[in-house]
Design a protein around this motif. Structure first.
Motif, PDB file in Angstrom:
ATOM      1  N   VAL A 123      35.363 -43.285  14.975  1.00 44.07           N
ATOM      2  CA  VAL A 123      35.740 -43.999  13.803  1.00 44.07           C
ATOM      3  C   VAL A 123      36.510 -43.469  12.942  1.00 44.07           C
ATOM      4  O   VAL A 123      36.283 -42.169  12.449  1.00 44.07           O
ATOM      5  CB  VAL A 123      34.521 -44.616  12.991  1.00 44.07           C
ATOM      6  CG1 VAL A 123      34.589 -45.369  12.207  1.00 44.07           C
ATOM      7  CG2 VAL A 123      33.376 -45.017  14.035  1.00 44.07           C
ATOM      8  N   GLU A 124      37.664 -44.153  12.472  1.00 43.86           N
ATOM      9  CA  GLU A 124      38.658 -43.523  11.446  1.00 43.86           C
ATOM     10  C   GLU A 124      38.658 -44.222  10.228  1.00 43.86           C
ATOM     11  O   GLU A 124      38.676 -45.559  10.433  1.00 43.86           O
ATOM     12  CB  GLU A 124      39.892 -43.397  12.353  1.00 43.86           C
ATOM     13  CG  GLU A 124      40.900 -42.818  11.391  1.00 43.86           C
ATOM     14  CD  GLU A 124      40.568 -41.160  10.966  1.00 43.86           C
ATOM     15  OE1 GLU A 124      39.687 -40.455  11.772  1.00 43.86           O
ATOM     16  OE2 GLU A 124      40.814 -40.640   9.801  1.00 43.86           O
ATOM     17  N   LEU A 125      38.671 -43.579   9.144  1.00 42.17           N
ATOM     18  CA  LEU A 125      39.000 -44.514   7.773  1.00 42.17           C
ATOM     19  C   LEU A 125      40.344 -44.080   7.202  1.00 42.17           C
ATOM     20  O   LEU A 125      40.443 -42.877   7.204  1.00 42.17           O
ATOM     21  CB  LEU A 125      37.599 -43.984   6.980  1.00 42.17           C
ATOM     22  CG  LEU A 125      36.446 -44.709   7.372  1.00 42.17           C
ATOM     23  CD1 LEU A 125      35.435 -44.261   6.555  1.00 42.17           C
ATOM     24  CD2 LEU A 125      36.520 -46.161   7.025  1.00 42.17           C
ATOM     25  N   LEU A 126      40.951 -44.798   7.011  1.00 45.55           N
ATOM     26  CA  LEU A 126      42.268 -44.440   5.997  1.00 45.55           C
ATOM     27  C   LEU A 126      42.536 -45.083   4.695  1.00 45.55           C
ATOM     28  O   LEU A 126      41.994 -46.339   4.621  1.00 45.55           O
ATOM     29  CB  LEU A 126      43.335 -44.996   6.961  1.00 45.55           C
ATOM     30  CG  LEU A 126      43.438 -44.672   8.543  1.00 45.55           C
ATOM     31  CD1 LEU A 126      44.458 -45.305   9.286  1.00 45.55           C
ATOM     32  CD2 LEU A 126      43.590 -43.175   8.539  1.00 45.55           C
ATOM     33  N   SER A 127      42.979 -44.224   3.710  1.00 40.75           N
ATOM     34  CA  SER A 127      42.952 -44.876   2.382  1.00 40.75           C
ATOM     35  C   SER A 127      44.379 -45.425   2.419  1.00 40.75           C
ATOM     36  O   SER A 127      45.390 -44.629   2.497  1.00 40.75           O
ATOM     37  CB  SER A 127      42.662 -43.736   1.367  1.00 40.75           C
ATOM     38  OG  SER A 127      42.856 -44.310   0.245  1.00 40.75           O
ATOM     39  N   LEU A 128      44.579 -46.753   2.049  1.00 36.73           N
ATOM     40  CA  LEU A 128      45.929 -47.215   2.037  1.00 36.73           C
ATOM     41  C   LEU A 128      46.107 -47.305   0.511  1.00 36.73           C
ATOM     42  O   LEU A 128      47.569 -47.721   0.355  1.00 36.73           O
ATOM     43  CB  LEU A 128      45.909 -48.630   2.645  1.00 36.73           C
ATOM     44  CG  LEU A 128      45.628 -48.798   4.298  1.00 36.73           C
ATOM     45  CD1 LEU A 128      45.464 -50.194   4.802  1.00 36.73           C
ATOM     46  CD2 LEU A 128      46.474 -48.034   4.830  1.00 36.73           C
ATOM     47  N   LEU A 172      39.885 -49.636   8.399  1.00 35.36           N
ATOM     48  CA  LEU A 172      38.725 -48.994   9.276  1.00 35.36           C
ATOM     49  C   LEU A 172      39.266 -49.093  10.691  1.00 35.36           C
ATOM     50  O   LEU A 172      39.639 -50.327  11.204  1.00 35.36           O
ATOM     51  CB  LEU A 172      37.485 -49.931   9.123  1.00 35.36           C
ATOM     52  CG  LEU A 172      36.452 -49.672  10.154  1.00 35.36           C
ATOM     53  CD1 LEU A 172      35.725 -48.264   9.712  1.00 35.36           C
ATOM     54  CD2 LEU A 172      35.434 -50.650  10.227  1.00 35.36           C
ATOM     55  N   VAL A 173      39.310 -48.026  11.519  1.00 35.29           N
ATOM     56  CA  VAL A 173      39.807 -47.950  13.016  1.00 35.29           C
ATOM     57  C   VAL A 173      38.677 -47.734  13.672  1.00 35.29           C
ATOM     58  O   VAL A 173      38.004 -46.630  13.618  1.00 35.29           O
ATOM     59  CB  VAL A 173      41.125 -47.184  13.151  1.00 35.29           C
ATOM     60  CG1 VAL A 173      41.584 -47.287  14.538  1.00 35.29           C
ATOM     61  CG2 VAL A 173      42.142 -47.526  12.064  1.00 35.29           C
ATOM     62  N   LEU A 174      38.325 -48.417  14.673  1.00 38.38           N
ATOM     63  CA  LEU A 174      37.463 -48.244  15.809  1.00 38.38           C
ATOM     64  C   LEU A 174      37.799 -47.946  16.860  1.00 38.38           C
ATOM     65  O   LEU A 174      38.563 -48.797  17.578  1.00 38.38           O
ATOM     66  CB  LEU A 174      36.303 -49.399  15.772  1.00 38.38           C
ATOM     67  CG  LEU A 174      35.335 -49.383  16.675  1.00 38.38           C
ATOM     68  CD1 LEU A 174      34.206 -48.055  16.241  1.00 38.38           C
ATOM     69  CD2 LEU A 174      34.461 -50.747  16.730  1.00 38.38           C
ATOM     70  N   ILE A 175      37.458 -46.874  17.705  1.00 36.92           N
ATOM     71  CA  ILE A 175      38.165 -46.360  19.029  1.00 36.92           C
ATOM     72  C   ILE A 175      36.911 -46.475  20.142  1.00 36.92           C
ATOM     73  O   ILE A 175      36.026 -45.678  19.760  1.00 36.92           O
ATOM     74  CB  ILE A 175      38.852 -44.978  18.972  1.00 36.92           C
ATOM     75  CG1 ILE A 175      39.947 -45.403  18.027  1.00 36.92           C
ATOM     76  CG2 ILE A 175      39.413 -44.817  20.414  1.00 36.92           C
ATOM     77  CD1 ILE A 175      40.674 -43.952  17.694  1.00 36.92           C
ATOM     78  N   THR A 176      36.927 -47.042  21.317  1.00 35.75           N
ATOM     79  CA  THR A 176      35.940 -47.160  22.295  1.00 35.75           C
ATOM     80  C   THR A 176      36.022 -46.285  23.235  1.00 35.75           C
ATOM     81  O   THR A 176      37.349 -45.740  23.480  1.00 35.75           O
ATOM     82  CB  THR A 176      35.717 -48.585  22.474  1.00 35.75           C
ATOM     83  OG1 THR A 176      36.818 -48.736  23.680  1.00 35.75           O
ATOM     84  CG2 THR A 176      35.816 -49.403  21.752  1.00 35.75           C
ATOM     85  N   ASP A 177      35.282 -45.941  24.139  1.00 32.71           N
ATOM     86  CA  ASP A 177      35.306 -44.969  25.231  1.00 32.71           C
ATOM     87  C   ASP A 177      36.424 -45.764  26.260  1.00 32.71           C
ATOM     88  O   ASP A 177      36.836 -45.140  27.208  1.00 32.71           O
ATOM     89  CB  ASP A 177      34.072 -44.671  25.869  1.00 32.71           C
ATOM     90  CG  ASP A 177      33.192 -45.828  26.292  1.00 32.71           C
ATOM     91  OD1 ASP A 177      33.557 -46.984  25.959  1.00 32.71           O
ATOM     92  OD2 ASP A 177      32.635 -45.573  27.468  1.00 32.71           O
TER      93      ASP A 177
END
Lengths: 338, 338
Positions: free
Chosen positions: A136-141, A148-153
């Motif tokens: 799970v990635e969080l970026l400040s814009l 919020l970026v969610l990456i699955t297997d």
DNA sequence: GCCTGGCACTCACTGCATCCGAGTGCCAGC
DNA sequence: GCTGGCACTCGGATGCAGTGAGTGCCAGGC
């Protein structure tokens, strides 16, 4: 109970009808198959099969065609799954190798399946519900705007905007990112809500609202994306049957566009083994003269999604089932590798 | 040069033929339109129009139908773009509002367009080449394995795996992430190669190979994703014409699946204003009896992609052009907001 | 000079009658 | 219980006449 020979007659009828696309008569049947009996005998058998509802006559003076019930018996008891030839297997592997990302894999699979079966192919994207979190990635814009970026297997990526109730510092962000990942990476989506429940409590009061908002967005993404996506291909193959029933093509195309219908059908298919639904067994008006052959596929032992084909009830079941099963296996392998 | 009245006759023929789907004769024309002249006069005009190649007769003793050239003249000189009614405008807005992500926007647009025009709708995903970078994210999945995530201003997300030649520490990673973003955020994709060229030089010797690999992957993603994606919907609408030419539906479906063909056609459309390609003007066998109505759309002044419909040459051009243009505008607005 | 009414002609389409043949059901005989 | 024979059914193809919408052409009128 039907005698052995009568089953043999049914099998012959199905095979011939699938091949010729025309009602098959008793004489033609004895000529093309070694049944060892005369047309008259076959006629008697046919009368019985018709009475039992396995075959039907389009007109009084025509040959017989199988009914849905007849195809069902054929699939369940009279036909196996035809394994692919080794050139076909090689073709599958060549076709799927070299895919760069998930979209590409699904796209190639759908084209492959359509080509192989000469029917309409449907491939479900690997479902989020059964997959696990890779990151799970969080970026400040902006000060109060995160992504919020969610990456699955399975290689799928989902992103959402989050509007924060209050500005959120870089350190808090890094903190949240680290703690969130520590809890959910490698876990199944269904377990996530449970795992992050008490996370806001461990933050400073001023950040709690934002953390809660982020978590809410994350959970929402999980739920929303459970509406799974499909890719469809080979619709041109429908026209192969246009001379037969030009009327039926339209409802089928409509049903294909209503992805909900397909998702429901696929959802009802077994996870392992090939599932076949024939004609009216599909509880949808538009698909009442089509059959759906579906099978689960996945990167491990467990199925993460389904794939399959939609075609006329008069289809080559053994061949189609073989192709669908083989493609599912190879896609599973590819997914496991990536 | 054709006289005013002859153009009027052509317009009447196109309108009637589009409405009735049947060749239109001189008598019917004078009855339905106030041309102020007798059928005999219209017949003379028709003879001229036929000689000039604007209309044709399917059989000697039948009415006339417009040719591709006739439609072309109609579109260029005789018909405007029909604005939508305000209920229609409201419907568009309602339909597009509430989309959660890019996939959703494109999906809704394609359904909307198909419904509005009752034709096959095609929407191109916003192209990466013309968009700018919103953020580049790097995640460490294993000591020598990274994931690169690229986020565009149109909300698109692309991810790639990177296998590093050497292990890459967290601090180096954070460093690279920061510097990379500092250089490319807000920049156009086409400028990126230039901007990152000398980046490896500023890193420690041991990390340079990895940085180069990451950059190579990034550039590759930019190039690869220039192969744009399409979403297609409303194919069931093709069957509305099945009684007319059941033969043509197949090649059209095939052409639609070969997305390359559509991308080429769309690529040739003007960025601004509605482009119409009629029948044989589409340099593709399967689309020779269809027309393509396309228009560019974008979040700003510039078009980032195209959308449009594919239908029979015998279509309601003013209405279709109006719908396509209106949808493109609203989608542009939605994109600008998100 | 352009428009118009009149007229003979063309030809797709429809309905009707006929023919053909694949396929059936039934029955008597092996 | 299987088989050959036989009368019967009926959809599909073929041929033919009738119908009507539509055309091109021509002579006459504004």
């Amino acid at each position: 109970m039907l005698s052995e020979r009568r089953l043999e007659v049914l099998r012959a009828i199905v095979q011939d009808y699938v091949g010729t696309e025309e009602p098959v008569g008793s004489k033609a049947l004895t000529e093309r198959h070694r049944l060892g009996v005369s047309p008259a005998t076959v006629r008697n058998d046919m009368a019985v099969l018709e009475e039992e509802g396995f075959i039907a006559q389009p007109h009084t003076s025509a040959g017989r065609i199988p009914t849905d019930k007849g195809y069902r018996l054929f699939v369940d008891r009279l036909a196996g799954v035809k394994p692919l030839s080794s050139p076909e297997r090689r073709a599958i592997q060549n076709f799927l190798d070299g895919a760069v990302d998930l979209d590409d894999i699904v796209g190639r699979t759908v084209r492959l399946l359509a080509q192989l079966t000469r029917q309409v192919a449907v491939v479900q994207y690997p479902s989020l519900t059964r997959s696990t979190v890779r990151h799970v990635e969080l970026l400040s814009l902006a000060p109060a705007r995160l992504m919020l970026v969610l990456i699955t297997d399975t290689g799928r990526v989902e992103q959402r905007m989050v509007d924060c109730p209050a500005p959120f510092g870089e350190t808090s962000l890094a903190d949240l990112r680290a703690r969130l990942n520590a809890r959910v990476v490698g876990r199944r989506f269904t377990d996530v809500p449970q795992l992050v429940q008490d996370l806001p409590d461990s933050f400073e009061t001023e950040d709690r609202a934002t953390v809660s908002t982020v978590l809410a967005t994350l959970l929402e993404t999980l739920v929303e994306e459970t509406e799974e996506r499909l890719m469809i291909g080979g619709t041109a193959n429908l026209t192969r049957f246009v001379h037969d029933f030009p009327l039926t093509i339209r409802p089928v195309l409509e049903a294909l566009e209503e992805q909900v219908v397909l998702l429901k059908l696929f959802g009802e298919a077994k996870d392992s083994g090939v599932t076949v639904r024939i004609g009216h067994e599909n509880e949808h008006e538009g698909l009442s003269s089509t059959s759906v052959v579906a099978v689960g596929y996945g990167s491990g032992d467990e199925a993460v999604a389904k794939l399959g084909v939609v075609g006329p009830t008069r289809m080559d079941y053994p061949g189609t089932m073989g192709a669908v099963r083989a493609v599912a296996r190879y896609v599973g392998q590819i997914l496991a590798e990536s």
